[in-house]
Design an enzyme around this catalytic site. Structure first.
Site: not given
Ligand SMILES: CCC[C@@H]1OC(=O)[C@@H](C)C[C@H](C)CCCCC(=O)CCC[C@@H](CC)/C=C/C=C(\COC)CC[C@@H](O)[C@@H](O)C[C@H](O)CNC1=O
Length: 155
Positions: A111, A129
């Site tokens: 990130d 993300d």
């Molecule tokens: C965006 C989903 C997160 C992404 O899911 C993915 O990969 C999916 C495809 C696979 C996951 C295992 C399953 C979904 C989990 C659902 C979840 O998590 C709820 C999310 C809500 C969302 C509203 C839609 C908030 C948003 C947050 C953030 C994004 O801000 C832009 C903060 C990102 C930072 O915490 C960063 O460190 C995260 C890191 O990059 C890993 N990313 C993931 O796990």
């Protein structure tokens, strides 16, 4: 087919930006882009959003596979007439695969986009993300609007 190209472009931008950060920045290193608003910070996350479920890689592999299969199914089934739906799904597909690649090969997600929204230090995220979130929002807007329109036509 066009929607897979959107996903491929997202994956490319996501992986290139992550590669650049890993190659050129120390972990924790911080570059100010816009004072008090936007920084580039080299960060790693072994969990999902807000760092939940740290290290639960198998859980993430299973969930992400389900998400990817679900999106491809939806693209095949429901995007003949819905271009907006297809673009939203293409963005989400690219985002999901982008983070999946990190989890597979790095065992953590890179990130680097560090923003302060109304002085709240929003979790550091990446291009994948952003694409996921934009796709989710686009999907909701489209479903709200499109379902509404469909109901009106049927009424
Ligand atoms: C965006 C989903 C997160 C992404 O899911 C993915 O990969 C999916 C495809 C696979 C996951 C295992 C399953 C979904 C989990 C659902 C979840 O998590 C709820 C999310 C809500 C969302 C509203 C839609 C908030 C948003 C947050 C953030 C994004 O801000 C832009 C903060 C990102 C930072 O915490 C960063 O460190 C995260 C890191 O990059 C890993 N990313 C993931 O796990």
């Amino acid at each position: 087919m066009f929607y897979y190209i959107i996903a491929a472009i997202i994956i490319l931008i996501d992986q290139v930006t992550k590669w650049f950060i890993v190659k050129n920045m120390q972990l924790g290193e911080n570059i100010t882009v816009i004072e008090n608003f936007l920084y580039i910070t080299s960060h790693r996350n072994r969990g999902a959003a807000w760092g939940i479920l740290q290290g639960q890689m198998w859980f993430f592999y299973i969930i992400t596979t389900i998400v990817i299969v679900g999106i491809i199914y939806y693209i095949k089934k429901h995007t003949k007439e819905n271009k907006v739906m297809g673009i939203a799904l293409g963005l989400m597909l690219g985002g999901a695969i982008g983070n999946f690649i990190d989890r597979l090969f790095r065992k953590e997600v890179v990130d680097f986009i560090n923003t302060y929204i109304f002085s709240y230090d929003f979790p550091i995220f990446n291009v994948a993300d952003s694409a996921l979130c934009v796709g989710v929002v686009l999907l909701f807007i489209h479903m709200l609007f499109f379902e509404g329109k469909q109901e009106k036509e049927q009424a």
